[in-house]
Structure formats: structure tokens, C-alpha cells
Design an enzyme around this catalytic site. Structure first.
Site, mmCIF file in Angstrom:
data_model
loop_
_atom_site.group_PDB
_atom_site.id
_atom_site.type_symbol
_atom_site.label_atom_id
_atom_site.label_comp_id
_atom_site.label_asym_id
_atom_site.label_seq_id
_atom_site.Cartn_x
_atom_site.Cartn_y
_atom_site.Cartn_z
ATOM 1 N N SER A 196 0.909 -1.094 -0.140
ATOM 2 C CA SER A 196 0.063 -0.075 0.116
ATOM 3 C C SER A 196 0.926 1.199 0.036
ATOM 4 O O SER A 196 1.929 1.313 0.319
ATOM 5 C CB SER A 196 -0.899 -0.043 1.176
ATOM 6 O OG SER A 196 -1.424 1.190 1.579
ATOM 7 N N TYR A 226 -2.534 -0.752 10.556
ATOM 8 C CA TYR A 226 -2.417 -1.061 9.068
ATOM 9 C C TYR A 226 -0.907 -0.336 8.680
ATOM 10 O O TYR A 226 -0.303 -1.007 7.491
ATOM 11 C CB TYR A 226 -3.649 -0.158 8.171
ATOM 12 C CG TYR A 226 -3.677 -0.485 6.930
ATOM 13 C CD1 TYR A 226 -4.417 -1.571 6.338
ATOM 14 C CD2 TYR A 226 -3.015 0.365 5.886
ATOM 15 C CE1 TYR A 226 -4.526 -1.923 5.002
ATOM 16 C CE2 TYR A 226 -3.127 0.055 4.501
ATOM 17 C CZ TYR A 226 -3.993 -1.010 3.993
ATOM 18 O OH TYR A 226 -3.901 -1.363 2.815
#
Length: 259
Positions: free
Chosen positions: A141, A154
Site C-alpha cells: 500500500s 495498518y
């Protein structure tokens, strides 16, 4: 060097929805065998049945990447025909200030996106070595490179994937196995839709405002990443021509990190 097999055996985690689902369709459509793994066995069973009706080679696989016993059981069941490609894609999100972040949820995110990716890689590596070929692609990501508030677990997991990949690149440098991390900025998936809702609530904004003023604001190109772009990057990393690309971060971010 062993040439890339004409028909790959591709294990994709989190294949029941979003990016994993799109990658499963993409690689099955290219004539490969796809092992579609997901915590929700029903979703991948339905997917496999649909794609098999179209003549594609897809097998459903019930897998909880946060469970070591589930990983070991699933990989043992593939012993006669193991995957030579692993795409670590399974993921989830929780948006919250750290002081309000449920500890068990924080641990769950790390277990799925970092520990699970590492342990599944560990499980499939022996067969890749025996076959003389392997490709491992982590779906990272933009948050493997930059941070956003309220996403501590995350961001930590995705940053950790980059370090893990570098270590594994060194450990597999003696053979035709590579490991890389593809880091897109926002891809329009159910996970991103849930983030839109959470951010809209926390900031008192509409979903459209969140998309424009928060998610896409750091991207000079100002557009969500398309699934086709992500699939093409992953596919390139599987080829012979990418055999010396390992331990790398392939960033697809619309110019976010160029600034």
C-alpha cells in the site's frame, strides 16, 4: 535458470473480494491455475464454480492466514501440486486513534497482513526451491511508505512487509525466487469504500469530500488506481525478465511520493 512455466500455479490470499478477486480473475483468464484462498470459504467456492463454468482452472481454498494451523493444513493439502507463485493480498482495516484502538483488533491486523504473509511464505518456500522457480508478490500500500493518522496497525503492517521482503530477497538470492511488494495508493475496493465511510464519519464530511480532499488530495493525478494497472504490475514481476527484481517496492501512486 529455470524459465517461467507457461502455466503458473498462483495462490492468492483474500481472493474472495476486492483486489484478490480481481487478481484471481486476471490470472485465471491468462490460462493459469489459480488457488483462490479466503477466510470466507463460501465466497471462493462460488468464485471457483463460476470460473470453472467458463473453462478456467480455479480451486477454492479455505484459509485463515492469521492461524498457523490453517496455513500448515492448507499447504499440506497442496503438496502434490504446490503453488509456484504466492500473492499475499489478504487484508483488513480499522480506523481509530491509538488510544481508542482495541488491542485485539490491532493484533489481528498485524497477524493477517504481516505475520500471516511471512508464515505463508515460509510454508510455500520449500516447494518453490525444489521446483527451481518461485515468485512472491506482496500487495502492500502507499501506507508502506507514508503514514496517515488513525491507521497505526495498518501502516505498521505494511511498513513491515517491505522489511520482510528485503530479508527474504537475501535469503532466496541463490535461486530463481523473487519477492517484491506492489504499493498502490487508493484502489477502489470494498475496503476503501469502508474507509470512505469511516473517514466521513470521523471528519464530518461527505464520502465525495473525503475522496477528493483526503484520499486523492496527495496524488497529483487525482484518480483512484484501476485494478488493471495493479494486475499488470504483478504480472510483470512473475516473468523471466523480472528475475533480478527482488526485494523491491513497486509504487503505483499517481505521483504521491514524488513530492
Amino acid at each position: 535458470m529455470v524459465a517461467t512455466p507457461k502455466k503458473l500455479s498462483v495462490l492468492i490470499t483474500g481472493a474472495g473480494s476486492g483486489i484478490g478477486l480481481a487478481l484471481a480473475r486476471h490470472f485465471a483468464g491468462r490460462g493459469n491455475r489459480v488457488l483462490a484462498a479466503d477466510l470466507n470459504a463460501g465466497t471462493v467456492t462460488t468464485l471457483a464454480a463460476e470460473l470453472k463454468r467458463g473453462g478456467l482452472d480455479v480451486e477454492p481454498l479455505a484459509l485463515d492466514v492469521a492461524s498457523q494451523s490453517s496455513i500448515e493444513s492448507a499447504v499440506a493439502g497442496l503438496e502434490s501440486s504446490p503453488p509456484n507463485v504466492l500473492i499475499n493480498n489478504a487484508g483488513l482495516q480499522h480506523v481509530s486513534p491509538l488510544v481508542d484502538f482495541p488491542p485485539e483488533q490491532w493484533q489481528r491486523l498485524i497477524a493477517v497482513m504481516l505475520t500471516g504473509a511471512a508464515m505463508l511464505t515460509r510454508a510455500v518456500l520449500p516447494a518453490m526451491r525444489a521446483g527451481g522457480f518461485g515468485r512472491i508478490v506482496n500487495i502492500g500500500s502507499i501506507h508502506a511508505l507514508v503514514a496517515s493518522a488513525y491507521k497505526s496497525a495498518y501502516v505498521s503492517a505494511k511498513h513491515g512487509l517491505l522489511g520482510f521482503s528485503k530479508v527474504m530477497a537475501l535469503e532466496t538470492a541463490d535461486c530463481d525466487i523473487t519477492i517484491n511488494t506492489v504499493c498502490p495508493s487508493y484502489v477502489r475496493t470494498p475496503l476503501v469504500d469502508s474507509q470512505l465511510d469511516a473517514l466521513a464519519k470521523s471528519h464530518g464530511m461527505s464520502r465525495e469530500q473525503v475522496a477528493k480532499e483526503i484520499m486523492l488530495k496527495p496524488m497529483p493525478k487525482g484518480a483512484f488506481i484501476e485494478m488493471e494497472e495493479l494486475a499488470a504490475a504483478v504480472e510483470f514481476l512473475l516473468a523471466d525478465s523480472a528475475r533480478n527484481i527482488t526485494g523491491q517496492c513497486i509504487t503505483i501512486d499517481g505521483g504521491w511520493t514524488a513530492q
